[in-house]
Design a protein around this motif. Structure first.
Motif, PDB file in Angstrom:
ATOM      1  N   HIS A 160       0.715  -1.181  -0.058  1.00 26.96           N
ATOM      2  CA  HIS A 160       0.037   0.084   0.100  1.00 26.96           C
ATOM      3  C   HIS A 160       0.811   1.158  -0.117  1.00 26.96           C
ATOM      4  N   GLU A 161       1.826   1.184   0.796  1.00 30.62           N
ATOM      5  CA  GLU A 161       2.687   2.484   0.760  1.00 30.62           C
ATOM      6  C   GLU A 161       3.663   2.607  -0.577  1.00 30.62           C
ATOM      7  N   TYR A 162       3.934   1.616  -1.269  1.00 31.21           N
ATOM      8  CA  TYR A 162       4.628   1.763  -2.493  1.00 31.21           C
ATOM      9  C   TYR A 162       3.649   2.358  -3.393  1.00 31.21           C
ATOM     10  N   TYR A 163       2.571   1.807  -3.539  1.00 35.99           N
ATOM     11  CA  TYR A 163       1.426   2.437  -4.517  1.00 35.99           C
ATOM     12  C   TYR A 163       1.075   4.026  -4.256  1.00 35.99           C
ATOM     13  N   ASP A 164       1.316   4.180  -2.915  1.00 32.11           N
ATOM     14  CA  ASP A 164       1.144   5.549  -2.337  1.00 32.11           C
ATOM     15  C   ASP A 164       2.144   6.645  -2.878  1.00 32.11           C
ATOM     16  N   PHE A 165       3.273   5.958  -2.546  1.00 27.73           N
ATOM     17  CA  PHE A 165       4.724   6.775  -3.109  1.00 27.73           C
ATOM     18  C   PHE A 165       4.694   6.997  -4.439  1.00 27.73           C
ATOM     19  N   ILE A 166       4.255   6.130  -5.364  1.00 28.41           N
ATOM     20  CA  ILE A 166       3.978   6.215  -6.840  1.00 28.41           C
ATOM     21  C   ILE A 166       3.214   7.320  -7.073  1.00 28.41           C
ATOM     22  N   GLU A 167       1.806   7.378  -6.503  1.00 27.11           N
ATOM     23  CA  GLU A 167       1.059   8.254  -6.830  1.00 27.11           C
ATOM     24  C   GLU A 167       1.489   9.794  -6.405  1.00 27.11           C
ATOM     25  N   ARG A 168       2.237   9.991  -5.202  1.00 26.50           N
ATOM     26  CA  ARG A 168       2.509  11.076  -4.738  1.00 26.50           C
ATOM     27  C   ARG A 168       3.770  11.682  -5.586  1.00 26.50           C
ATOM     28  N   GLU A 169       4.583  10.753  -6.056  1.00 18.16           N
ATOM     29  CA  GLU A 169       5.620  11.474  -7.024  1.00 18.16           C
ATOM     30  C   GLU A 169       5.040  11.796  -8.260  1.00 18.16           C
ATOM     31  N   LEU A 170       4.160  11.093  -8.635  1.00 20.68           N
ATOM     32  CA  LEU A 170       3.664  11.192 -10.116  1.00 20.68           C
ATOM     33  C   LEU A 170       3.105  12.634  -9.983  1.00 20.68           C
ATOM     34  N   LYS A 171       2.201  12.809  -8.965  1.00 16.49           N
ATOM     35  CA  LYS A 171       1.586  14.100  -8.798  1.00 16.49           C
ATOM     36  C   LYS A 171       2.572  15.435  -8.587  1.00 16.49           C
ATOM     37  N   ALA A 172       3.475  15.308  -7.591  1.00 13.13           N
ATOM     38  CA  ALA A 172       4.761  16.062  -7.289  1.00 13.13           C
ATOM     39  C   ALA A 172       5.270  16.553  -8.401  1.00 13.13           C
ATOM     40  N   ASN A 173       5.695  15.895  -9.519  1.00 13.67           N
ATOM     41  CA  ASN A 173       6.464  15.858 -10.864  1.00 13.67           C
ATOM     42  C   ASN A 173       5.467  16.157 -12.011  1.00 13.67           C
ATOM     43  N   ASN A 174       4.195  16.301 -11.696  1.00 12.40           N
ATOM     44  CA  ASN A 174       3.246  16.780 -12.951  1.00 12.40           C
ATOM     45  C   ASN A 174       3.241  15.698 -13.710  1.00 12.40           C
ATOM     46  N   GLN A 175       3.379  14.604 -13.594  1.00 15.84           N
ATOM     47  CA  GLN A 175       3.263  13.325 -14.460  1.00 15.84           C
ATOM     48  C   GLN A 175       1.930  12.498 -14.260  1.00 15.84           C
ATOM     49  N   LYS A 176       1.622  11.787 -15.035  1.00 17.11           N
ATOM     50  CA  LYS A 176       0.223  11.054 -15.113  1.00 17.11           C
ATOM     51  C   LYS A 176       0.790   9.519 -15.536  1.00 17.11           C
ATOM     52  N   ALA A 177       0.011   8.836 -14.836  1.00 17.28           N
ATOM     53  CA  ALA A 177       0.183   7.434 -15.450  1.00 17.28           C
ATOM     54  C   ALA A 177      -1.375   6.860 -15.378  1.00 17.28           C
ATOM     55  N   ILE A 178      -1.481   5.864 -16.358  1.00 15.85           N
ATOM     56  CA  ILE A 178      -2.704   5.270 -16.251  1.00 15.85           C
ATOM     57  C   ILE A 178      -2.848   3.881 -15.697  1.00 15.85           C
ATOM     58  N   ALA A 179      -3.864   3.491 -15.289  1.00 13.95           N
ATOM     59  CA  ALA A 179      -4.259   2.326 -14.285  1.00 13.95           C
ATOM     60  C   ALA A 179      -4.391   1.303 -15.291  1.00 13.95           C
ATOM     61  N   LEU A 180      -3.943   0.027 -15.244  1.00 16.64           N
ATOM     62  CA  LEU A 180      -4.393  -1.058 -15.933  1.00 16.64           C
ATOM     63  C   LEU A 180      -4.932  -2.088 -14.759  1.00 16.64           C
ATOM     64  N   ASP A 181      -6.343  -2.528 -14.927  1.00 18.39           N
ATOM     65  CA  ASP A 181      -6.891  -3.196 -14.121  1.00 18.39           C
ATOM     66  C   ASP A 181      -6.746  -4.818 -14.294  1.00 18.39           C
ATOM     67  N   TYR A 182      -5.936  -5.607 -13.613  1.00 22.50           N
ATOM     68  CA  TYR A 182      -5.604  -6.996 -13.984  1.00 22.50           C
ATOM     69  C   TYR A 182      -7.115  -7.778 -13.962  1.00 22.50           C
ATOM     70  N   GLU A 183      -8.016  -7.360 -13.022  1.00 26.08           N
ATOM     71  CA  GLU A 183      -9.269  -8.204 -13.071  1.00 26.08           C
ATOM     72  C   GLU A 183     -10.187  -7.907 -14.256  1.00 26.08           C
ATOM     73  N   LYS A 184      -9.937  -6.678 -14.640  1.00 27.54           N
ATOM     74  CA  LYS A 184     -10.786  -6.338 -15.892  1.00 27.54           C
ATOM     75  C   LYS A 184     -10.246  -7.088 -17.039  1.00 27.54           C
ATOM     76  N   ILE A 185      -8.923  -7.336 -17.439  1.00 25.24           N
ATOM     77  CA  ILE A 185      -8.553  -7.955 -18.292  1.00 25.24           C
ATOM     78  C   ILE A 185      -8.873  -9.512 -18.234  1.00 25.24           C
TER      79      ILE A 185
END
Length: 260
Positions: A160-185
């Motif tokens: 949980h902390e790792y995903y939070d870190f990724i999301e914080r850093e993306l936001k802090a650096n004005n970057q975007k990521a798209i989420a890929l849902d394993y269950e959806k696939i």
């Protein structure tokens, strides 16, 4: 994250003719390029330029070189690929947080995809792999494990902390990521449908892909080149020998949604 089904996704993405799909290029024991000719050329380049005598992708000299020069190694891979795109995955222990931020997150040339999967399934997949000592191509649908609350909660907190870190850093650096849902696939019926889904998903991420490629991939080809889902069970309670303890733990920590 490990056991998120990313090998399956790398297989599927590797079926697109415009993409060289690699695996864990920054792994601490072997650089999993999954491309014999490219791997040979890249190692030859490093040997010639830096006067090393690296024998193969598991050679400690290569692992040391990558650890000291992760950005350079990524540039070398890019220069040797003749396709439009390369695909690779990064796990928490592959790069330091600083390198992850500077090399991956801040890099505008890299389209970031965050693969998300139900963390209870991921946890069970880790336990099954440790139990069988098989991390790949092993049907685990008949296995059960003893659920250890303390072990799970520590593991869950780290993830949980790792995903939070990724999301914080993306936001802090004005970057975007798209989420890929394993269950959806895996709610889709077969590899053909999943391949078409990935085509639309990657196109939405800005990749220029030829729709004709969809017509050239037969079900037989996809089944041969793309691995299968390792655990077919939908009911997560069937994966443990002590479901009451699992239920109680999830209820106490307000994690019942992981069973949905």
């Amino acid at each position: 994250m490990p056991r998120n089904g990313t090998n399956y996704l790398c297989d599927l993405i590797g079926q697109f003719q415009e993409i060289d799909s690699f695996y864990e290029i920054f792994h601490d024991r072997s650089s999993y390029l999954n491309h014999e000719l490219l791997s040979k050329n890249i190692i030859g380049h490093i040997n010639n330029l830096y006067k090393l005598q690296i024998e193969n992708s598991s050679d400690p000299k290569l692992i040391g070189f990558i650890a000291q020069n992760p950005a350079l190694f990524l540039d070398i891979i890019s220069s040797y690929s003749t396709n439009k795109y390369i695909n690779f995955k990064v796990f928490p222990n592959h790069l330091s947080q600083d390198n992850l931020r500077d090399i991956i997150i801040k890099n505008n040339r890299i389209q970031k995809i965050v693969v998300k999967r139900n963390l209870l399934d991921v946890y069970f997949s880790v336990q099954f792999a440790r139990l069988t000592q098989r991390w790949d191509r092993k049907d685990t649908s008949g296995l059960k494990v003893d659920f250890n609350p303390n072990n799970f909660l520590q593991w869950f907190s780290f993830h949980h902390e790792y995903y939070d870190f990724i999301e914080r850093e993306l936001k802090a650096n004005n970057q975007k990521a798209i989420a890929l849902d394993y269950e959806k696939i895996h709610s889709l019926n077969n590899n053909q449908e999943k391949f078409a889904f990935m085509f639309d998903f990657l196109r939405s991420a800005g990749l220029v892909l030829d729709r004709e490629n969809l017509l050239h991939q037969s079900p037989e080809q996809l089944n041969q080149n793309v691995r299968q889902k390792q655990d077919k069970r939908v009911n997560r309670l069937e994966k443990v020998s002590n479901p009451r303890i699992l239920l109680k733990t999830l209820e106490q920590h307000q994690l019942e949604s992981l069973l949905v």
